[in-house]
Design an enzyme around this catalytic site. Structure first.
Site, short mmCIF file in Angstrom:
data_model
loop_
_atom_site.label_atom_id
_atom_site.label_comp_id
_atom_site.label_asym_id
_atom_site.label_seq_id
_atom_site.Cartn_x
_atom_site.Cartn_y
_atom_site.Cartn_z
CE1 TYR A 22 -5.10 19.71 3.43
CE2 TYR A 22 -4.33 19.99 1.17
CZ TYR A 22 -4.12 19.54 2.46
OH TYR A 22 -2.96 18.91 2.79
CD GLN A 48 1.51 15.61 15.70
OE1 GLN A 48 2.17 15.12 14.79
NE2 GLN A 48 1.13 14.91 16.74
CG HIS A 105 1.40 19.79 11.34
ND1 HIS A 105 1.30 18.45 11.59
CD2 HIS A 105 2.70 20.11 11.58
CE1 HIS A 105 2.47 17.97 11.98
NE2 HIS A 105 3.33 18.95 11.99
N GLY A 140 -3.30 10.30 20.77
CA GLY A 140 -3.68 9.96 19.40
C GLY A 140 -2.72 10.41 18.32
CB THR A 141 0.31 11.72 17.74
OG1 THR A 141 1.35 11.84 16.77
CG2 THR A 141 0.92 11.77 19.13
CB SER A 142 1.57 7.49 14.24
OG SER A 142 1.89 8.59 13.41
P1 OAD Z 1 -1.46 9.45 12.40
O1 OAD Z 1 -2.55 9.08 11.47
O2 OAD Z 1 -0.06 9.23 11.96
O3 OAD Z 1 -1.66 8.65 13.75
C1 OAD Z 1 -2.92 8.57 14.34
C2 OAD Z 1 -2.78 7.93 15.71
O4 OAD Z 1 -4.07 7.97 16.29
C3 OAD Z 1 -2.33 6.47 15.68
O5 OAD Z 1 -1.30 6.27 16.64
C4 OAD Z 1 -3.59 5.70 16.06
O6 OAD Z 1 -3.32 4.52 16.83
C5 OAD Z 1 -4.30 6.73 16.92
N1 OAD Z 1 -5.77 6.56 16.99
C6 OAD Z 1 -6.62 6.01 16.11
N2 OAD Z 1 -7.88 6.05 16.57
C7 OAD Z 1 -7.82 6.66 17.78
C8 OAD Z 1 -8.79 7.01 18.77
N3 OAD Z 1 -10.09 6.75 18.60
N4 OAD Z 1 -8.36 7.64 19.90
C9 OAD Z 1 -7.05 7.91 20.09
N5 OAD Z 1 -6.10 7.60 19.19
C10 OAD Z 1 -6.47 6.98 18.06
O7 OAD Z 1 -1.71 10.97 12.82
P2 OAD Z 1 -0.69 12.03 13.44
O8 OAD Z 1 0.29 11.36 14.35
O9 OAD Z 1 -1.51 13.12 13.99
O10 OAD Z 1 0.54 16.41 8.94
O11 OAD Z 1 0.05 12.53 12.16
C11 OAD Z 1 0.94 13.60 12.24
C12 OAD Z 1 0.91 14.43 10.99
O12 OAD Z 1 1.05 13.61 9.83
C13 OAD Z 1 -0.39 15.13 10.74
O13 OAD Z 1 -0.48 16.35 11.45
C14 OAD Z 1 -0.39 15.37 9.28
C15 OAD Z 1 0.07 14.01 8.85
O14 OAD Z 1 0.52 13.85 7.62
C16 OAD Z 1 0.25 17.27 7.96
O15 OAD Z 1 -0.81 17.30 7.36
C17 OAD Z 1 1.35 18.24 7.69
#
Ligand code: OAD
Length: 244
Positions: A64, A97, A115, A182-184
């Protein structure tokens, strides 16, 4: 006697924006699941769980510390900046997130970090919520809170409670429009927030590799673009459509 005006009072529509790592990708912060399930070379559980911290606190603190240094070198991108424009026309809440502060630096007003926040530290023991402080510097083993307990980053790790969840649900239930960027949608409970919108609420989903399909939700519009390419256009369209 009440003062009144003949001008009609328009009530601002409520927009809720749920953001994930993808919105900050084009600012230079790596997402979590785009690189073989590794986060900057680490298994997520190694660096984002209480067990990981117990097993190797130095590694977790160092991880971190690196993320914090990186954050201080990047800037909000056009997607963060476009979202901040919403505040003028809508009652907007950003539920993120992300642990970065790029929505804050883009000047969005109402931001909820589900988070945690990288630029805050907290104690590992005692009244942890009251111990949260700003932190722009490295945290090392032996750095203590005023009550003498080890400090750690203010991040909600896997397996820990999400303290802001109830509030986030309440806000989402009132949304007139939901925008997801931008979230999976793999991490719960954050991903479940979409299930709390009123029936037929318009939902916009912006992600170059969207994890939802046309029929996943009623009234869903999928924009398969990056945040920088997709967000400013949709924000301008919403402002044009609803500003009066
Ligand atoms: P992820 O890494 O799981 O997903 C990222 C998403 O961003 C994917 O769907 C990609 O397709 C998309 N992406 C990539 N490049 C992009 C761009 N240029 N513009 C828009 N989208 C793009 O991340 P999160 O869904 O945020 O938790 O993950 C959720 C949580 O899991 C996080 O908050 C974190 C992680 O572990 C903790 O740290 C507790």
């Amino acid at each position: 006697m009440y003062i009144f005006t003949t001008t009609s009072i328009s009530i601002m529509k409520k927009i809720v924006v749920l953001t994930g790592a993808g919105i900050s990708a084009e600012s230079g912060i790596k997402t979590f699941r785009d690189a073989d399930g590794l986060w900057e070379g680490h298994d997520v559980m190694e660096v984002a769980s209480p067990q990981g911290f117990t097993n190797n606190p130095e590694l977790v603190l160092d991880f971190y510390n690196q993320r914090r240094k990186q954050l201080l070198q990047v800037l909000p991108n056009k997607a963060h900046l476009a979202l901040a424009k919403l505040d003028t026309y809508f009652d907007t809440t950003i539920i993120t997130q992300n642990v970065d502060d790029l929505h804050e630096r883009a000047n969005s007003k109402n931001i909820m970090h589900l988070h945690g926040e990288l630029l805050k530290a907290k104690s590992t023991k005692g009244d942890i919520d009251k111990s949260i402080t700003d932190c722009e510097n490295d945290i090392f083993m032996g750095d203590l809170c005023p009550n003498g307990h080890q400090l750690r980053p203010h991040i909600v790790w896997f397996g820990e409670e999400v303290p802001m969840l109830e509030k986030a649900i309440e806000i989402t239930e009132k949304a007139d429009i939901l925008i997801i960027i931008g979230t999976s949608m793999q991490v719960y409970p954050a991903a479940s927030l979409v299930n709390f919108v009123k029936p037929n609420t318009p939902i916009y989903f912006i992600d170059p590799k969207p994890s939802v399909s046309k029929n996943s939700f009623n009234n869903l519009t999928i924009i398969s673009k990056t945040a920088v390419n997709g967000v400013p256009g949709i924000i301008d369209d919403l402002i044009k459509t609803y500003k009066n």
